[in-house]
Design a protein around this motif. Structure first.
Motif, PDB file in Angstrom:
ATOM      1  N   GLY A  53       9.987   1.687  -4.653  1.00 38.56           N
ATOM      2  CA  GLY A  53       9.759   2.415  -3.401  1.00 38.56           C
ATOM      3  C   GLY A  53      10.128   1.572  -2.204  1.00 38.56           C
ATOM      4  N   GLY A  54       9.867   2.135  -1.030  1.00 37.05           N
ATOM      5  CA  GLY A  54      10.101   1.388   0.183  1.00 37.05           C
ATOM      6  C   GLY A  54      11.484   1.654   0.781  1.00 37.05           C
ATOM      7  N   PRO A  55      11.709   1.096   1.993  1.00 42.69           N
ATOM      8  CA  PRO A  55      10.731   0.278   2.703  1.00 42.69           C
ATOM      9  C   PRO A  55       9.475   1.078   3.051  1.00 42.69           C
ATOM     10  CG  PRO A  55      12.575   0.799   4.133  1.00 42.69           C
ATOM     11  CD  PRO A  55      12.959   1.267   2.760  1.00 42.69           C
ATOM     12  N   TYR A  56       8.342   0.393   3.020  1.00 44.90           N
ATOM     13  CA  TYR A  56       7.050   1.032   3.186  1.00 44.90           C
ATOM     14  C   TYR A  56       6.549   0.940   4.634  1.00 44.90           C
ATOM     15  CZ  TYR A  56       6.677   0.682  -1.934  1.00 44.90           C
ATOM     16  OH  TYR A  56       6.880   0.790  -3.291  1.00 44.90           O
ATOM     17  N   ILE A  57       5.721   1.905   4.997  1.00 44.32           N
ATOM     18  CA  ILE A  57       4.881   1.764   6.186  1.00 44.32           C
ATOM     19  C   ILE A  57       3.621   1.029   5.753  1.00 44.32           C
ATOM     20  CG2 ILE A  57       3.446   2.963   7.885  1.00 44.32           C
ATOM     21  CD1 ILE A  57       6.347   3.215   8.558  1.00 44.32           C
ATOM     22  N   GLY A  58       3.287  -0.043   6.437  1.00 45.67           N
ATOM     23  CA  GLY A  58       2.032  -0.742   6.186  1.00 45.67           C
ATOM     24  C   GLY A  58       0.932  -0.092   7.012  1.00 45.67           C
ATOM     25  N   LEU A  59      -0.102   0.400   6.342  1.00 46.13           N
ATOM     26  CA  LEU A  59      -1.229   1.046   7.022  1.00 46.13           C
ATOM     27  C   LEU A  59      -2.444   0.148   6.849  1.00 46.13           C
ATOM     28  CD1 LEU A  59      -2.321   3.614   8.478  1.00 46.13           C
ATOM     29  CD2 LEU A  59      -2.913   4.483   6.205  1.00 46.13           C
ATOM     30  N   VAL A  60      -3.008  -0.310   7.956  1.00 43.07           N
ATOM     31  CA  VAL A  60      -4.118  -1.262   7.870  1.00 43.07           C
ATOM     32  C   VAL A  60      -5.318  -0.763   8.653  1.00 43.07           C
ATOM     33  CG1 VAL A  60      -2.606  -3.240   7.489  1.00 43.07           C
ATOM     34  CG2 VAL A  60      -3.251  -2.650   9.807  1.00 43.07           C
ATOM     35  N   ASN A  99       4.366  12.353   1.989  1.00 44.72           N
ATOM     36  CA  ASN A  99       5.618  12.066   1.285  1.00 44.72           C
ATOM     37  C   ASN A  99       6.372  10.862   1.846  1.00 44.72           C
ATOM     38  OD1 ASN A  99       7.036  12.899  -1.044  1.00 44.72           O
ATOM     39  ND2 ASN A  99       8.683  13.740   0.233  1.00 44.72           N
ATOM     40  N   VAL A 100       5.683  10.006   2.590  1.00 44.86           N
ATOM     41  CA  VAL A 100       6.271   8.781   3.116  1.00 44.86           C
ATOM     42  C   VAL A 100       5.691   7.604   2.338  1.00 44.86           C
ATOM     43  CG1 VAL A 100       6.570   7.326   5.165  1.00 44.86           C
ATOM     44  CG2 VAL A 100       6.478   9.827   5.401  1.00 44.86           C
ATOM     45  N   ASP A 101       6.538   6.667   1.912  1.00 41.51           N
ATOM     46  CA  ASP A 101       6.071   5.493   1.183  1.00 41.51           C
ATOM     47  C   ASP A 101       5.162   4.648   2.071  1.00 41.51           C
ATOM     48  OD1 ASP A 101       7.419   6.125  -1.143  1.00 41.51           O
ATOM     49  OD2 ASP A 101       9.181   4.931  -0.653  1.00 41.51           O
ATOM     50  N   VAL A 102       3.954   4.380   1.562  1.00 40.95           N
ATOM     51  CA  VAL A 102       2.943   3.660   2.333  1.00 40.95           C
ATOM     52  C   VAL A 102       2.242   2.649   1.430  1.00 40.95           C
ATOM     53  CG1 VAL A 102       0.711   3.862   3.532  1.00 40.95           C
ATOM     54  CG2 VAL A 102       2.524   5.540   3.980  1.00 40.95           C
ATOM     55  N   ILE A 103       1.964   1.477   1.972  1.00 44.34           N
ATOM     56  CA  ILE A 103       1.040   0.530   1.342  1.00 44.34           C
ATOM     57  C   ILE A 103      -0.111   0.340   2.315  1.00 44.34           C
ATOM     58  CG2 ILE A 103       0.676  -1.841   0.576  1.00 44.34           C
ATOM     59  CD1 ILE A 103       3.554  -1.910  -0.347  1.00 44.34           C
ATOM     60  N   TYR A 104      -1.329   0.669   1.867  1.00 46.94           N
ATOM     61  CA  TYR A 104      -2.467   0.484   2.768  1.00 46.94           C
ATOM     62  C   TYR A 104      -3.385  -0.608   2.254  1.00 46.94           C
ATOM     63  CZ  TYR A 104      -6.645   2.658   0.558  1.00 46.94           C
ATOM     64  OH  TYR A 104      -7.743   2.931  -0.223  1.00 46.94           O
ATOM     65  N   LEU A 121       0.806  -8.975   3.734  1.00 49.24           N
ATOM     66  CA  LEU A 121       1.491  -7.686   3.599  1.00 49.24           C
ATOM     67  C   LEU A 121       2.979  -7.825   3.899  1.00 49.24           C
ATOM     68  CD1 LEU A 121       1.255  -4.488   3.369  1.00 49.24           C
ATOM     69  CD2 LEU A 121       0.937  -4.530   5.863  1.00 49.24           C
ATOM     70  N   LEU A 122       3.301  -8.514   4.995  1.00 49.54           N
ATOM     71  CA  LEU A 122       4.696  -8.645   5.415  1.00 49.54           C
ATOM     72  C   LEU A 122       5.469  -9.615   4.534  1.00 49.54           C
ATOM     73  CD1 LEU A 122       4.215  -8.731   9.299  1.00 49.54           C
ATOM     74  CD2 LEU A 122       4.776  -6.776   7.860  1.00 49.54           C
ATOM     75  N   ASP A 123       4.815 -10.639   4.027  1.00 52.00           N
ATOM     76  CA  ASP A 123       5.487 -11.608   3.166  1.00 52.00           C
ATOM     77  C   ASP A 123       5.800 -11.038   1.785  1.00 52.00           C
ATOM     78  OD1 ASP A 123       5.660 -13.665   4.978  1.00 52.00           O
ATOM     79  OD2 ASP A 123       3.857 -14.694   4.288  1.00 52.00           O
ATOM     80  N   ALA A 124       4.875 -10.231   1.251  1.00 57.80           N
ATOM     81  CA  ALA A 124       5.001  -9.784  -0.135  1.00 57.80           C
ATOM     82  C   ALA A 124       5.822  -8.513  -0.295  1.00 57.80           C
ATOM     83  CB  ALA A 124       3.611  -9.583  -0.737  1.00 57.80           C
ATOM     84  N   ARG A 128       8.565  -1.715   6.738  1.00 60.38           N
ATOM     85  CA  ARG A 128       9.401  -1.334   7.893  1.00 60.38           C
ATOM     86  C   ARG A 128       8.613  -1.370   9.197  1.00 60.38           C
ATOM     87  NH1 ARG A 128      10.182   5.202   7.169  1.00 60.38           N
ATOM     88  NH2 ARG A 128      11.266   4.964   9.152  1.00 60.38           N
ATOM     89  N   GLY A 129       7.290  -1.353   9.117  1.00 59.87           N
ATOM     90  CA  GLY A 129       6.447  -1.390  10.309  1.00 59.87           C
ATOM     91  C   GLY A 129       4.997  -1.228   9.919  1.00 59.87           C
ATOM     92  N   VAL A 130       4.095  -1.553  10.845  1.00 60.76           N
ATOM     93  CA  VAL A 130       2.656  -1.543  10.564  1.00 60.76           C
ATOM     94  C   VAL A 130       1.951  -0.573  11.503  1.00 60.76           C
ATOM     95  CG1 VAL A 130       0.523  -2.901  10.598  1.00 60.76           C
ATOM     96  CG2 VAL A 130       2.634  -3.900   9.671  1.00 60.76           C
ATOM     97  N   VAL A 131       1.173   0.330  10.907  1.00 62.05           N
ATOM     98  CA  VAL A 131       0.342   1.277  11.645  1.00 62.05           C
ATOM     99  C   VAL A 131      -1.106   0.861  11.445  1.00 62.05           C
ATOM    100  CG1 VAL A 131      -0.413   3.681  11.837  1.00 62.05           C
ATOM    101  CG2 VAL A 131       1.993   3.153  11.352  1.00 62.05           C
ATOM    102  N   HIS A 132      -1.804   0.634  12.545  1.00 62.57           N
ATOM    103  CA  HIS A 132      -3.200   0.212  12.488  1.00 62.57           C
ATOM    104  C   HIS A 132      -4.085   1.284  13.116  1.00 62.57           C
ATOM    105  CE1 HIS A 132      -6.889  -1.932  12.769  1.00 62.57           C
ATOM    106  NE2 HIS A 132      -6.780  -2.248  14.045  1.00 62.57           N
TER     107      HIS A 132
END
Length: 345
Positions: A53-60, A99-104, A121-124, A128-132
């Protein structure tokens, strides 16, 4: 013969130049895509996540009720093959939202936890960007319970230079403790503190001192489309707010490793810095993203008044603020996918 020798020398020099250029590019790529060390037990699984998958949106998020809002919403659908990975005591959940690839991931509270988690999160992962999103106290009387602030700037207001008694006034904003003596203002042996900027380190740039940390400007422009999004007024049949909450864009936020429950300091922050929300993580998350040249955006739902007129910290208000902040974050993720916005790294 001399001409042939010179041609061979030039050819050797050209090959060396090409090799050095190639090595330089490979080194730059390795720096940019560095992940877990090769002998890390999760290295192969992380690579697999980035392949499937990816690039992912990082949700924190930082706080258990904020994660609970996501779980109960059923917006997040885990990946059936690799639903999560545990790294450094944090669980990185792999799946999709709308339907968007996300890692939370839940970072834990305060700046150190949130900054470390975002860096992992960003290293591993291929992010594509982080939503907080999360809850916040309000320092602005125009904000009401359940409102969601889409902040444009956030400052770390917990970095102080504690000044000597009777020291001269400096160039940076100051909090003079004597001004808050009660019943009569005067001198105070605690003197005053001077608010200092943050030091931002980023690849290929000299260190910058910034007081106001910006969210990504393109992402912020997209988030302005959510101003009319309908938020929830009722948590259940027994708890409703008197008015429907709203989405407010372009405000400023304050982050410190302090839970604010003091009316005087709340008023000071608003008057001195014009900040509308106070929290314990946003500045660290934005700074980690700025350091890595990754876009970020912050959505904070108002759960309390930071020591204002209504000091009751209600679980119902926390839950509703989390739900509303999540709603804005999820709609933003869908908008990002629709706009197919990709930043040059």
């Amino acid at each position: 013969m001399i001409m042939g020798l010179n041609q061979r020398r030039r050819w050797v020099l050209d090959v060396k130049s090409v090799v050095m250029l190639g090595l330089g590019l490979l080194f730059a790529m390795a720096q940019h895509t560095v992940q877990l060390r090769s002998n890390h037990p999760m290295h192969g699984i992380v690579d697999r996540v980035n392949e499937i998958g990816g690039p992912y949106i990082g949700l924190v998020m930082a706080y258990p009720p904020e994660e609970s809002a996501l779980i109960t919403s059923r917006l997040f659908v885990h990946n059936s093959r690799i639903p999560f990975i545990d790294l450094a005591g944090r669980r990185f959940n792999v799946g999709k939202i709308k339907n968007v690839d996300v890692i939370y991931v839940m970072t834990g509270e305060q700046t150190v936890n949130s900054g470390i988690t975002v860096q992992i999160l960003l290293d591993a992962f291929d992010i594509r960007g982080v939503v907080h999103y999360g809850t916040a106290g309000s320092s602005n009387n125009s904000l009401s319970f359940g409102d969601v602030s889409v902040m444009k700037y956030v400052a770390f207001t917990g970095s102080w230079k504690w000044k000597a008694f009777k020291s001269e006034t400096g160039q940076l904003p100051e909090l003079d403790f004597g001004a808050f003596n009660f019943p009569v203002r005067g001198k105070n042996l605690l003197a005053k503190v001077e608010f200092t900027p943050s030091q931002l380190y980023s690849a290929g740039k000299p260190m910058e001192e910034l007081f106001w940390l910006p969210v990504d400007s393109e992402w912020f422009d997209i988030a302005t489309q959510l101003q009319d999004l309908e938020l929830r007024r009722c948590l259940n049949d027994t708890y409703c707010l008197p008015e429907r909450p709203k989405v407010i864009v372009g405000l400023r936020g304050s982050t410190a490793d302090i839970f604010l429950d003091n009316a005087a300091y709340r008023e000071f922050l608003f008057k001195q810095f014009n900040v509308s929300t106070v929290d314990e993580e946003s500045a660290a998350i934005v700074m980690a993203c700025l350091s890595n040249a990754v876009p970020s955006i912050v959505f904070r739902g108002v759960s309390d008044l930071g020591g204002g007129s209504d000091r009751l910290l209600s679980i119902s208000r926390i839950s509703l603020a989390s739900i509303n902040a999540l709603r804005v974050a999820a709609e933003f993720i869908a908008l990002i996918d629709k706009n197919n916005l990709v930043h040059d790294q």
